[in-house]
Write a protein that holds these residues in place. Sequence first.
Motif, PDB file in Angstrom:
ATOM      1  N   ILE A  94      50.844 -72.576   1.970  1.00 29.50           N
ATOM      2  CA  ILE A  94      50.224 -73.535   1.048  1.00 29.50           C
ATOM      3  C   ILE A  94      50.907 -74.880   1.271  1.00 29.50           C
ATOM      4  O   ILE A  94      52.007 -75.108   0.746  1.00 29.50           O
ATOM      5  N   PRO A  95      50.297 -75.777   2.037  1.00 28.87           N
ATOM      6  CA  PRO A  95      50.949 -77.059   2.329  1.00 28.87           C
ATOM      7  C   PRO A  95      50.872 -78.081   1.194  1.00 28.87           C
ATOM      8  O   PRO A  95      50.506 -79.227   1.389  1.00 28.87           O
ATOM      9  N   GLY A  96      51.237 -77.651  -0.011  1.00 31.89           N
ATOM     10  CA  GLY A  96      51.466 -78.594  -1.089  1.00 31.89           C
ATOM     11  C   GLY A  96      50.282 -78.897  -1.997  1.00 31.89           C
ATOM     12  O   GLY A  96      49.165 -78.455  -1.786  1.00 31.89           O
ATOM     13  N   ASP A  97      50.581 -79.668  -3.048  1.00 29.85           N
ATOM     14  CA  ASP A  97      49.647 -80.098  -4.085  1.00 29.85           C
ATOM     15  C   ASP A  97      48.973 -78.910  -4.763  1.00 29.85           C
ATOM     16  O   ASP A  97      47.752 -78.744  -4.750  1.00 29.85           O
ATOM     17  N   ILE A  98      49.815 -78.091  -5.388  1.00 34.50           N
ATOM     18  CA  ILE A  98      49.345 -76.897  -6.088  1.00 34.50           C
ATOM     19  C   ILE A  98      48.776 -77.268  -7.453  1.00 34.50           C
ATOM     20  O   ILE A  98      47.800 -76.684  -7.911  1.00 34.50           O
ATOM     21  N   GLY A  99      49.384 -78.248  -8.121  1.00 41.67           N
ATOM     22  CA  GLY A  99      48.908 -78.712  -9.421  1.00 41.67           C
ATOM     23  C   GLY A  99      49.000 -80.212  -9.502  1.00 41.67           C
ATOM     24  O   GLY A  99      49.069 -80.903  -8.482  1.00 41.67           O
ATOM     25  N   PHE A 106      49.275 -65.350  -6.354  1.00 40.97           N
ATOM     26  CA  PHE A 106      49.202 -65.100  -4.910  1.00 40.97           C
ATOM     27  C   PHE A 106      49.907 -63.805  -4.534  1.00 40.97           C
ATOM     28  O   PHE A 106      49.378 -62.996  -3.765  1.00 40.97           O
ATOM     29  N   ALA A 107      51.120 -63.623  -5.048  1.00 36.33           N
ATOM     30  CA  ALA A 107      51.942 -62.485  -4.623  1.00 36.33           C
ATOM     31  C   ALA A 107      51.353 -61.152  -5.046  1.00 36.33           C
ATOM     32  O   ALA A 107      51.673 -60.110  -4.447  1.00 36.33           O
ATOM     33  N   GLN A 108      50.479 -61.138  -6.057  1.00 35.18           N
ATOM     34  CA  GLN A 108      49.824 -59.906  -6.444  1.00 35.18           C
ATOM     35  C   GLN A 108      48.852 -59.407  -5.381  1.00 35.18           C
ATOM     36  O   GLN A 108      48.535 -58.219  -5.321  1.00 35.18           O
ATOM     37  N   GLN A 109      48.380 -60.322  -4.502  1.00 36.79           N
ATOM     38  CA  GLN A 109      47.353 -59.939  -3.536  1.00 36.79           C
ATOM     39  C   GLN A 109      47.763 -60.166  -2.081  1.00 36.79           C
ATOM     40  O   GLN A 109      47.207 -59.530  -1.188  1.00 36.79           O
ATOM     41  N   ILE A 110      48.685 -61.088  -1.829  1.00 31.43           N
ATOM     42  CA  ILE A 110      49.111 -61.397  -0.460  1.00 31.43           C
ATOM     43  C   ILE A 110      50.624 -61.270  -0.422  1.00 31.43           C
ATOM     44  O   ILE A 110      51.328 -61.926  -1.205  1.00 31.43           O
ATOM     45  N   PRO A 111      51.173 -60.450   0.470  1.00 26.62           N
ATOM     46  CA  PRO A 111      52.600 -60.099   0.393  1.00 26.62           C
ATOM     47  C   PRO A 111      53.573 -61.264   0.459  1.00 26.62           C
ATOM     48  O   PRO A 111      54.529 -61.309  -0.307  1.00 26.62           O
ATOM     49  N   ILE A 112      53.353 -62.217   1.382  1.00 31.75           N
ATOM     50  CA  ILE A 112      54.337 -63.283   1.583  1.00 31.75           C
ATOM     51  C   ILE A 112      53.697 -64.619   1.246  1.00 31.75           C
ATOM     52  O   ILE A 112      52.656 -64.983   1.809  1.00 31.75           O
ATOM     53  N   VAL A 113      54.322 -65.353   0.352  1.00 29.47           N
ATOM     54  CA  VAL A 113      53.824 -66.652  -0.088  1.00 29.47           C
ATOM     55  C   VAL A 113      54.813 -67.725   0.372  1.00 29.47           C
ATOM     56  O   VAL A 113      55.962 -67.749  -0.075  1.00 29.47           O
ATOM     57  N   LEU A 114      54.360 -68.597   1.272  1.00 28.39           N
ATOM     58  CA  LEU A 114      55.191 -69.685   1.786  1.00 28.39           C
ATOM     59  C   LEU A 114      54.554 -70.994   1.338  1.00 28.39           C
ATOM     60  O   LEU A 114      53.478 -71.368   1.809  1.00 28.39           O
ATOM     61  N   ALA A 115      55.196 -71.689   0.426  1.00 31.18           N
ATOM     62  CA  ALA A 115      54.626 -72.896  -0.167  1.00 31.18           C
ATOM     63  C   ALA A 115      55.482 -74.111   0.165  1.00 31.18           C
ATOM     64  O   ALA A 115      56.712 -74.058   0.094  1.00 31.18           O
ATOM     65  N   ALA A 116      54.815 -75.198   0.519  1.00 39.82           N
ATOM     66  CA  ALA A 116      55.496 -76.458   0.814  1.00 39.82           C
ATOM     67  C   ALA A 116      55.338 -77.419  -0.360  1.00 39.82           C
ATOM     68  O   ALA A 116      54.362 -77.362  -1.112  1.00 39.82           O
ATOM     69  N   VAL A 117      56.283 -78.297  -0.496  1.00 38.27           N
ATOM     70  CA  VAL A 117      56.225 -79.337  -1.510  1.00 38.27           C
ATOM     71  C   VAL A 117      55.162 -80.359  -1.114  1.00 38.27           C
ATOM     72  O   VAL A 117      55.123 -80.842   0.018  1.00 38.27           O
ATOM     73  N   GLY A 118      54.282 -80.689  -2.071  1.00 39.90           N
ATOM     74  CA  GLY A 118      53.364 -81.805  -1.911  1.00 39.90           C
ATOM     75  C   GLY A 118      53.815 -82.975  -2.747  1.00 39.90           C
ATOM     76  O   GLY A 118      54.809 -82.887  -3.501  1.00 39.90           O
ATOM     77  N   ASP A 119      53.103 -84.089  -2.665  1.00 44.25           N
ATOM     78  CA  ASP A 119      53.504 -85.237  -3.482  1.00 44.25           C
ATOM     79  C   ASP A 119      53.422 -84.906  -4.966  1.00 44.25           C
ATOM     80  O   ASP A 119      54.243 -85.375  -5.769  1.00 44.25           O
ATOM     81  N   HIS A 120      52.467 -84.052  -5.363  1.00 42.78           N
ATOM     82  CA  HIS A 120      52.380 -83.676  -6.776  1.00 42.78           C
ATOM     83  C   HIS A 120      53.564 -82.804  -7.198  1.00 42.78           C
ATOM     84  O   HIS A 120      53.914 -82.775  -8.378  1.00 42.78           O
ATOM     85  N   GLU A 121      54.153 -82.106  -6.264  1.00 37.45           N
ATOM     86  CA  GLU A 121      55.319 -81.273  -6.595  1.00 37.45           C
ATOM     87  C   GLU A 121      56.599 -82.092  -6.766  1.00 37.45           C
ATOM     88  O   GLU A 121      57.623 -81.554  -7.197  1.00 37.45           O
ATOM     89  N   PHE A 123      60.594 -76.352  -8.313  1.00 35.94           N
ATOM     90  CA  PHE A 123      59.682 -75.753  -7.339  1.00 35.94           C
ATOM     91  C   PHE A 123      60.378 -74.635  -6.567  1.00 35.94           C
ATOM     92  O   PHE A 123      59.828 -73.543  -6.386  1.00 35.94           O
ATOM     93  N   GLY A 124      61.595 -74.904  -6.108  1.00 36.47           N
ATOM     94  CA  GLY A 124      62.346 -73.885  -5.375  1.00 36.47           C
ATOM     95  C   GLY A 124      62.629 -72.660  -6.215  1.00 36.47           C
ATOM     96  O   GLY A 124      62.548 -71.523  -5.728  1.00 36.47           O
ATOM     97  N   ASN A 125      62.946 -72.848  -7.490  1.00 39.69           N
ATOM     98  CA  ASN A 125      63.206 -71.710  -8.368  1.00 39.69           C
ATOM     99  C   ASN A 125      61.986 -70.812  -8.508  1.00 39.69           C
ATOM    100  O   ASN A 125      62.096 -69.582  -8.536  1.00 39.69           O
ATOM    101  N   ALA A 126      60.804 -71.428  -8.610  1.00 39.95           N
ATOM    102  CA  ALA A 126      59.586 -70.654  -8.849  1.00 39.95           C
ATOM    103  C   ALA A 126      59.092 -69.947  -7.597  1.00 39.95           C
ATOM    104  O   ALA A 126      58.648 -68.788  -7.662  1.00 39.95           O
ATOM    105  N   PHE A 127      59.139 -70.616  -6.456  1.00 40.06           N
ATOM    106  CA  PHE A 127      58.521 -70.075  -5.245  1.00 40.06           C
ATOM    107  C   PHE A 127      59.508 -69.412  -4.290  1.00 40.06           C
ATOM    108  O   PHE A 127      59.118 -68.517  -3.534  1.00 40.06           O
TER     109      PHE A 127
END
Length: 736
Positions: free
Chosen positions: A88-93, A131-146, A169-173
């Motif tokens: 997920i290359p950023g801007d989640i919210g 995400f983790a409930q359905q896809i085993p590995i979640v790799l998320a990048a910081v976006g400007d919104h993060e 962000f690091g704590n959550a992901f």
Amino acid sequence: MLKKSLFLTLEVFLFFSSQVFADFNFVNWPDPHWEVADLSGSHPSGVPAALGYPGATGGLNSTTPAMETMLNGMITQMAAHDPCVIIIPGDIGSGHWDKSCIKNVFAPGGTWAETIANAGEIYWTITQYRFAQQIPIVLAAVGDHEVGDNDWPSGSTVSNQVNNFRAAFGNAFNKDSNGTFLFSDPIGSVPSRPLGTDYDETSFAKVVNNVLFVTLDVFRQDSPTTKLHDRFGTVTGDVAGAHLDWVDDVLAAGQADPNIDHIFIQGHNPILGPVRKKSSSGAMNDNRGDSDLWQTFRKYNKVRVYFGGEVHADTASKDTESDILQIVVGRGTYMLVEVGSDSLEFKCYQLNYSVSSGSSYWSDCQTKNGNGSVTGPPTLIGTISADYSGAEAQFTSSGTVELMDQPGLIIHYTFDETSGTVASNTGSMKDWLYQGNKTSVGVTSGKLSNAAYFNGSAKVETSNGGICPVTEGEARTFAAWVKTTTTSKISIAGTGKSNGNFAGAFTMDLDGGIVGITTDEGAVRANGASSVTDGQWHHVAVVLLHRTKSTLGELKFYVDGVEYDAEASSVKVFTHSGTNSVYVGKKANNSTPFFVGDIDDFAMWGSALTAGKVRALVTAANEPNLAYNALDMEQLFDLYNAGEGQASVQGSTWVPARALSGNAGDVIDLGAVYAIVLDDSGNGVRQLCPGDTTLLQFDSAGSGGDELDCEVNFYDFAKFVQNWMDCTLVPAESCP
């Protein structure tokens, strides 16, 4: 601080992340932009209630059952491909958490640091859980919104909280409930993250099967008061210092590992430009392909793709100096990647969903509609196939991710349509987002077939929100044929958005018939150029060279192929995408003045054309037996740049040529065929003579001992022998 309890999810996650996946797929989904979470403390993730809920939100939760069903339905559609990883290359919210209304919900009476920590723990932890409930590995990048969303003024609340945003962000992901970093396995002897930097919880590397994934936090901040970017303030798109050293080390470790076949890198900002853009600030990484970061990527031939986000539109392009791809997909689309040992298949899908009025929810201090639903299965809209089995990578592509010619012709309106309100874009950005929509535009006889007539209130505007594809000081060329008798100031074409602090808009125009550029901060004309208000067709062009901090005074103008310097000006060019379209016949930012007269063959390149190429646009159009437009010439420019092969233009076959007589931009009549000189060394292109045959290609030692790659074309044996001896690509003389 609130505490999360995701033990079951993390146990499942850690189990799967240690496995080897025989059928290896992953998905890429940038820019979800859904700030939806349960503030009541009843979410299955175990995240407790927001401290100020429900009073501070007017009793509204930040989710509804319909929104949860929609978001989980989207993830279910991606999970149906059986991927083991999602990037997920950023801007989640939205991340607009520097507002008092946010503090009242998440840390009433508390600090900004507590606000961001608590909001991040709820919003981002619930997102990770989905995400983790359905896809085993979640790799998320910081976006400007993060990191709070641009802009970041010096000394502002949002600037002062950037590192708190990163920590939340690091704590959550990237950490478990005990604070242990999830992706801690070293890559060879290199730590999995840049320890000791501000980015050691948001940049990291992870090996899965035969792939090294590198996730980058590309948002550099040196201090909350140090301005790094002319527009965005204290935060800029850059990876430097010890952070960059770690990138180099981890890529080198991946390159040396025989079990790693491919390296994928994700970061929020696109690096290579231009890219399609829609409803976005259009942020890019500094210095684009010339950046130290991209130069580091080029050092390692296992680096396959840089995945970006931010611009909410699909663009795929190949680096001009390597086999690295940049792939950016838009909001509402995702990409499935099927991985083989020496091949990759990329499939771009459009998600089909809708959000309608009905139940309401609270998000970003606003009341929003909450009846979201998935309306159908995803639609395949583009593909790329990559084969790495040979000495050079081979690519085939189609649809919205057809590989775009990055420095080439990106927007081109011939205006040959005889009716309707559409101007088709034959440039490499094509019609999606960059089709021209005509308003009150007439049809008239043109320099090359038909032309567009502008009556002083007409315009052409890119469709569906396609905004400025070339931003800041990126190189560009604008060109068009114009016919007018109007001496007052009139706009030919413009792009960008006005901004009071910098030259955000960029408009090519005429004032007193003299071609020039107008920005928010100033304007320049072509110094010494003649007026083009005689009612005849004239070709006008402007070129911005790719330089750091280019000024208006460094622009090059051309009138009928003759080069003119710009008037003196120290105003820096800094084109801003914003939300405005590309316009023809009207000023950037949808502003007056309009054009009065005829415009034909408008073209925009994502590079600075040379003087010889600009002049060739004129001479090839003026030669009646050619009458080539910008797209025809772009094919010949590509052929010249390649130095080999052939190109078919309007039924004629062209080949590269050397030792041509004449000046750069000349069209040479060789009797039965034509040649075009494109540089001062006599290199260019030439039509094949009738009966010409390409016999073979070979390497020959030149007079200086250099190896020359030769293509021998001949129409008689004597000419063949001469070419063989001279290592001349094609004869420059007339055909027999």
